[in-house]
Design a protein around this motif. Structure first.
Motif, PDB file in Angstrom:
ATOM      1  N   ARG A   1       0.811  -1.214   0.000  1.00  0.00           N
ATOM      2  CA  ARG A   1       0.000   0.000   0.000  1.00  0.00           C
ATOM      3  C   ARG A   1       0.847   1.268   0.000  1.00  0.00           C
ATOM      4  O   ARG A   1       0.492   2.255  -0.605  1.00  0.00           O
TER       5      ARG A   1
ATOM      6  N   TYR B   1     -12.109  -2.748   6.661  1.00  0.00           N
ATOM      7  CA  TYR B   1     -10.794  -2.702   7.307  1.00  0.00           C
ATOM      8  C   TYR B   1     -10.986  -2.237   8.730  1.00  0.00           C
ATOM      9  O   TYR B   1     -11.658  -1.249   8.970  1.00  0.00           O
TER      10      TYR B   1
ATOM     11  N   THR C   1      -8.856  -0.826  11.695  1.00  0.00           N
ATOM     12  CA  THR C   1      -7.562  -0.407  12.235  1.00  0.00           C
ATOM     13  C   THR C   1      -7.817   0.045  13.655  1.00  0.00           C
ATOM     14  O   THR C   1      -8.344   1.126  13.873  1.00  0.00           O
TER      15      THR C   1
ATOM     16  N   PRO D   1     -13.143   8.585  -7.446  1.00  0.00           N
ATOM     17  CA  PRO D   1     -12.282   9.481  -6.665  1.00  0.00           C
ATOM     18  C   PRO D   1     -11.370   8.694  -5.720  1.00  0.00           C
ATOM     19  O   PRO D   1     -11.596   7.510  -5.465  1.00  0.00           O
TER      20      PRO D   1
ATOM     21  N   GLY E   1      -9.865   7.064  -2.640  1.00  0.00           N
ATOM     22  CA  GLY E   1     -10.498   6.486  -1.454  1.00  0.00           C
ATOM     23  C   GLY E   1     -11.821   5.820  -1.746  1.00  0.00           C
ATOM     24  O   GLY E   1     -12.517   5.383  -0.838  1.00  0.00           O
ATOM     25  N   SER E   2     -12.193   5.702  -3.005  1.00  0.00           N
ATOM     26  CA  SER E   2     -13.497   5.118  -3.327  1.00  0.00           C
ATOM     27  C   SER E   2     -13.460   3.591  -3.310  1.00  0.00           C
ATOM     28  O   SER E   2     -14.492   2.943  -3.418  1.00  0.00           O
ATOM     29  N   GLY E   3     -12.284   3.028  -3.195  1.00  0.00           N
ATOM     30  CA  GLY E   3     -12.200   1.564  -3.055  1.00  0.00           C
ATOM     31  C   GLY E   3     -11.687   0.847  -4.291  1.00  0.00           C
ATOM     32  O   GLY E   3     -11.803  -0.374  -4.386  1.00  0.00           O
ATOM     33  N   LYS E   4     -11.096   1.572  -5.224  1.00  0.00           N
ATOM     34  CA  LYS E   4     -10.633   0.959  -6.477  1.00  0.00           C
ATOM     35  C   LYS E   4      -9.546  -0.093  -6.222  1.00  0.00           C
ATOM     36  O   LYS E   4      -9.634  -1.223  -6.709  1.00  0.00           O
ATOM     37  N   SER E   5      -8.531   0.326  -5.478  1.00  0.00           N
ATOM     38  CA  SER E   5      -7.426  -0.618  -5.213  1.00  0.00           C
ATOM     39  C   SER E   5      -7.926  -1.815  -4.420  1.00  0.00           C
ATOM     40  O   SER E   5      -7.528  -2.959  -4.660  1.00  0.00           O
ATOM     41  N   THR E   6      -8.785  -1.537  -3.449  1.00  0.00           N
ATOM     42  CA  THR E   6      -9.353  -2.627  -2.659  1.00  0.00           C
ATOM     43  C   THR E   6     -10.051  -3.629  -3.567  1.00  0.00           C
ATOM     44  O   THR E   6      -9.861  -4.844  -3.447  1.00  0.00           O
TER      45      THR E   6
ATOM     46  N   GLU F   1      -3.533   1.952 -11.710  1.00  0.00           N
ATOM     47  CA  GLU F   1      -2.931   3.211 -12.166  1.00  0.00           C
ATOM     48  C   GLU F   1      -1.548   2.999 -12.771  1.00  0.00           C
ATOM     49  O   GLU F   1      -0.559   3.577 -12.309  1.00  0.00           O
TER      50      GLU F   1
ATOM     51  N   HIS G   1      -7.195   7.348 -13.544  1.00  0.00           N
ATOM     52  CA  HIS G   1      -7.842   8.650 -13.363  1.00  0.00           C
ATOM     53  C   HIS G   1      -7.931   9.370 -14.698  1.00  0.00           C
ATOM     54  O   HIS G   1      -8.500  10.442 -14.789  1.00  0.00           O
TER      55      HIS G   1
HETATM   56  N1  LIG Z   1      -5.263  -1.764   4.800  1.00  0.00           N
HETATM   57  C1  LIG Z   1      -6.172  -0.801   5.077  1.00  0.00           C
HETATM   58  N2  LIG Z   1      -6.447  -0.522   6.340  1.00  0.00           N
HETATM   59  C2  LIG Z   1      -7.373   0.432   6.641  1.00  0.00           C
HETATM   60  N3  LIG Z   1      -8.021   1.130   5.728  1.00  0.00           N
HETATM   61  C3  LIG Z   1      -7.780   0.891   4.432  1.00  0.00           C
HETATM   62  C4  LIG Z   1      -6.836  -0.095   4.042  1.00  0.00           C
HETATM   63  N4  LIG Z   1      -6.783  -0.121   2.694  1.00  0.00           N
HETATM   64  C5  LIG Z   1      -7.662   0.802   2.274  1.00  0.00           C
HETATM   65  N5  LIG Z   1      -8.245   1.408   3.317  1.00  0.00           N
HETATM   66  C6  LIG Z   1      -9.257   2.416   3.228  1.00  0.00           C
HETATM   67  O1  LIG Z   1     -10.255   1.932   2.358  1.00  0.00           O
HETATM   68  C7  LIG Z   1     -10.714   2.954   1.515  1.00  0.00           C
HETATM   69  C8  LIG Z   1     -10.487   2.565   0.081  1.00  0.00           C
HETATM   70  O2  LIG Z   1      -9.108   2.504  -0.207  1.00  0.00           O
HETATM   71  P1  LIG Z   1      -8.526   2.195  -1.627  1.00  0.00           P
HETATM   72  O3  LIG Z   1      -7.054   2.131  -1.503  1.00  0.00           O
HETATM   73  O4  LIG Z   1      -9.232   1.033  -2.187  1.00  0.00           O
HETATM   74  O5  LIG Z   1      -8.943   3.503  -2.435  1.00  0.00           O
HETATM   75  P2  LIG Z   1      -8.587   3.880  -3.929  1.00  0.00           P
HETATM   76  O6  LIG Z   1      -9.864   4.059  -4.590  1.00  0.00           O
HETATM   77  O7  LIG Z   1      -7.621   2.943  -4.487  1.00  0.00           O
HETATM   78  O8  LIG Z   1      -7.888   5.304  -3.746  1.00  0.00           O
HETATM   79  P3  LIG Z   1      -6.684   5.940  -4.577  1.00  0.00           P
HETATM   80  O9  LIG Z   1      -7.301   6.454  -5.837  1.00  0.00           O
HETATM   81  O10 LIG Z   1      -6.221   7.065  -3.697  1.00  0.00           O
HETATM   82  O11 LIG Z   1      -5.656   4.878  -4.791  1.00  0.00           O
HETATM   83  C9  LIG Z   1      -9.942   4.199   1.905  1.00  0.00           C
HETATM   84  O12 LIG Z   1     -10.750   4.952   2.770  1.00  0.00           O
HETATM   85  C10 LIG Z   1      -8.746   3.676   2.621  1.00  0.00           C
HETATM   86  O13 LIG Z   1      -8.326   4.587   3.608  1.00  0.00           O
END
Ligand SMILES: Nc1ncnc2c1ncn2[C@@H]1O[C@H](COP(=O)(O)OP(=O)(O)OP(=O)(O)O)[C@@H](O)[C@H]1O
Ligand SMILES: [Mg+2]
Lengths: 415, 225
Positions: A413, B11, B13, B39, B41-46, B167, B199
């Motif tokens: 991450r 998640y 924490t 945008p 933090g929308s959860g794409k990577s997740t 990305e 993006h």
């Molecule tokens: N390991 C984790 N522990 C706690 N919270 C997490 C973890 N991974 C992601 N999050 C939270 O989950 C939400 C989604 O994160 P994610 O990384 O999927 O966003 P994203 O869409 O990829 O954003 P970006 O465009 O900035 O990469 C965010 O609010 C992030 O803070």
């Protein structure tokens, strides 16, 4: 290539954590040296003490008369039991399991003079069988008391090696005349140097030994000090002892079970206990060395923990590429094994050098004789390798488990 | 290919719980070239980590090529990542001490490919991304675009059905970004399923379908494109 990569990773770690790895390596080397040297000296000591044990004689029994403590056939207790010369032949006849036997007379505080040197020492009157039984081997050019000396009651004397040194220094003793309480004796031999652990009436190296018959003529003793015998078969020692008690009990009218009437001191029993003590001693030394290694192992584990922490991202990448638990663990296990084995090999190398050097130094001092030469036996090699292997595995297994439990998402991450 | 039902990911924490995905229903067919937008933090990577079996959902069902993922052991998941999925990251995630060639070899090593075959294949894929002459270079000696091409060669070397890119052009200038996207387009044509998080609308436009995420939910693009 996988092996190569791991090796390169190890080298990279080596550069990064040079100080820490060097220290740990030194700890492993030191641990190995201490464990191997302690065991090697223990082994050397064991061998030299074993030899010293045999200095008194191998598989012999020493027999003294005592005082009865059990009433027997109408006679009260407290009767003195004393043996005479004839008992030697009597014993040999009645107990055929006895290979050799001999009586011993003893007088201390005899002044022994050669030219201007006079010492006060112990004089022993013994049988020719003492040469073998009690390890009274002559140095080159000399001999021990023989049958003719006995028969003719010759005034000949066999000297313990330290007594000879005190009287003659570097001078040759054989053929010279010395005076025992005003009586001149001819020196026929000097005892080969030996180490002696077990003893009664003092160490053999300080004694002047003369034929038993001569002894009796000069000092007129009626009773012997003790009798020494050697069974044909050391394994039968207990049965022979029983038989001796019975035979002597019948002759001198005491209960064969009476432990106070007849004292039998058995060198073999002593040897067994002694060996047990030595093995215990070696285990003790091994444990101390093992502890040192264990502490070094903690150092290795510590290094591996740091490596895991520093490589979290890398572990995550590998997991994303499909690495299984075992793949991740192997790397760290191998690394800790490399460090441990490297340290072990270095340590053993130093030990071999030390042992070689020690063997090359001629050490005449008494303490060096008793200490013996360190020996790296096969058992020591196997034990050390085993301990090193176990420590290498243990110090790798916990960090590697930590590595395998890295969360790939978390580790990828952040930059 | 991908069939997700009511997928949620939470998640936790410490005391705070973050609901990164809040009920995702998603179907991506074989051979699709899809963009995921939304945008920060929308959860794409997740979402991508879940699709690639790098992580498991808190609840819901996920079928990858008809196989139910939740019931698999960690080693089976590793096997799937190795054989079926190729990952490409924004920051390349190459092993810094290994050469370009060795980096491409990594998935083959974990896949247990024999060394001669492995070398041949790694070289072949480096050539395919046009870096055959850089095989012995360490990542630090390569440009960003070159590093990303090495990463793509690595993602493809086990010939996975599914390629996931988070990305991939985020750290690249427009020129090399374009080259990378061309490569992905090519892959789509060759029969891989490709999912690209981006993006960049220009990139998204070139895909078959754009899935839009907001606050852990799909807001657009879930019909078939
Ligand atoms: N390991 C984790 N522990 C706690 N919270 C997490 C973890 N991974 C992601 N999050 C939270 O989950 C939400 C989604 O994160 P994610 O990384 O999927 O966003 P994203 O869409 O990829 O954003 P970006 O465009 O900035 O990469 C965010 O609010 C992030 O803070
Ligand atoms: Mg992201």
């Amino acid at each position: 290539m996988k092996g190569l990569l791991i090796f390169r990773l190890f080298l990279r770690d080596l550069k990064k954590q040079r100080k820490r790895i060097t220290l740990t390596l030194m700890a492993i080397v030191w641990g190995t040296i201490s464990i191997v040297m302690l065991l090697a000296f223990g082994e050397g000591l064991k061998r030299s003490l074993n030899k010293a044990q045999h200095g008194l004689g191998k598989d012999i029994v020493v027999m003294w008369g005592g005082q009865t403590s059990i009433p027997f056939q109408g006679m009260g207790k407290g009767r003195r039991i004393r043996f005479v010369d004839e008992d030697v032949e009597f014993l040999k006849k009645k107990v055929p399991e006895i290979e050799a036997a001999g009586a011993e007379y003893n007088r201390w505080g005899v002044s022994i003079t050669y030219k201007k040197n006079t010492v006060s020492e112990r004089v022993n009157g013994v049988y020719p069988s003492y040469e073998e039984m009690r390890a009274h081997y002559p140095q080159r050019g000399g001999r021990f008391i023989n049958r003719l000396d006995m028969e003719y009651k010759r005034r000949v004397v066999f000297l313990g090696h330290k007594l000879k040194d005190r009287l003659f220094g570097n001078e040759d003793a054989v053929g010279k005349t010395i005076i025992l309480n005003d009586v001149p004796f001819t020196v026929i031999g000097v005892m080969t140097e030996k180490m002696q652990m077990g003893m009664y009436n003092g160490p053999d190296w300080d004694k002047a030994t003369i034929p038993a018959t001569t002894f009796k003529t000069i000092w007129g003793y009626k009773y012997v000090q003790n009798i020494v015998y050697q069974p044909r078969d050391a394994a039968q020692i207990e049965e022979v002892k029983k038989k001796v008690s019975k035979v002597m009990g019948a002759k001198y009218k005491f209960d064969p079970e009476d432990k106070e009437a007849l004292w039998l001191w058995d060198v073999i029993e002593g040897q067994k206990t002694f060996n047990k003590v030595l093995v215990g001693f070696q285990i003790f030394l091994g444990v101390i060395g093992g502890m040192t290694l264990l502490i070094a192992g903690v150092g290795v584990a510590n290094i591996m923990y740091v490596a895991v922490k520093e490589r979290t991202r890398e572990i995550g990448i590998k997991m994303a590429m499909g690495a299984k638990r075992l793949h991740i663990m192997t790397q760290f296990l191998l690394e800790s094994l490399i460090i441990t084995i490297l340290g072990g090999v270095l340590g053993v190398f130093f030990c071999v050098v030390i042992v070689k050097i020690w063997a090359a130094i001629p050490l005449e001092a008494d303490w060096a004789q008793w200490l013996g030469k360190p020996v790296i036996s096969l058992e020591i090699a196997v034990t050390t390798s085993l301990i090193l292997g176990i420590i290498g595995m243990l110090s790798g297994i916990f960090p590697s488990r930590k590595a395998a439990s890295v969360d790939p998402v978390e580790s990828l991450r952040y930059e | 290919m991908i069939d997700m039902r009511k997928i949620r990911k939470v998640y936790s924490t410490g005391r705070i719980e973050v609901e990164a995905l809040r009920g995702i229903d998603l179907i991506i067919g074989e051979n699709e070239f899809v963009a995921v937008m939304g945008p920060s933090g929308s959860g794409k990577s997740t979402l991508m980590n879940l699709i690639g079996c790098l992580d498991t959902p808190s609840s819901g069902e996920y079928f990858l090529e008809g196989q139910k993922v939740e019931s698999l052991s960690p080693n089976e998941l590793a096997e799937i990542r190795n054989k079926k999925v190729g990952f490409v990251f924004q920051n390349f995630n190459l092993l810094p001490y290994a050469t370009a060639f060795e980096n491409v070899e990594v998935p083959l090593i974990f896949g247990g490919v024999a060394s001669r075959k492995r070398r041949k294949r790694a070289m072949e894929f480096l050539d395919r991304v046009g870096l055959g002459d850089r095989a012995d270079h360490k990542p630090a000696e390569l440009s960003g675009g070159e590093m990303q091409r090495v990463a793509i060669a690595r993602a493809l070397v086990n010939q996975p059905r599914l390629v996931l890119a988070d990305e991939p052009t985020g750290n690249l200038d427009t020129g090399s970004g374009k080259e990378i996207i061309n490569l992905f387009e090519e892959l789509g044509k060759q029969g891989h399923t490709v999912v690209v998080i981006t993006h960049d609308h220009g990139i998204a436009e070139r895909t078959h379908r754009i899935i839009k995420l907001r606050d852990g939910m799909i807001v657009d693009g879930n019909g078939s494109g």
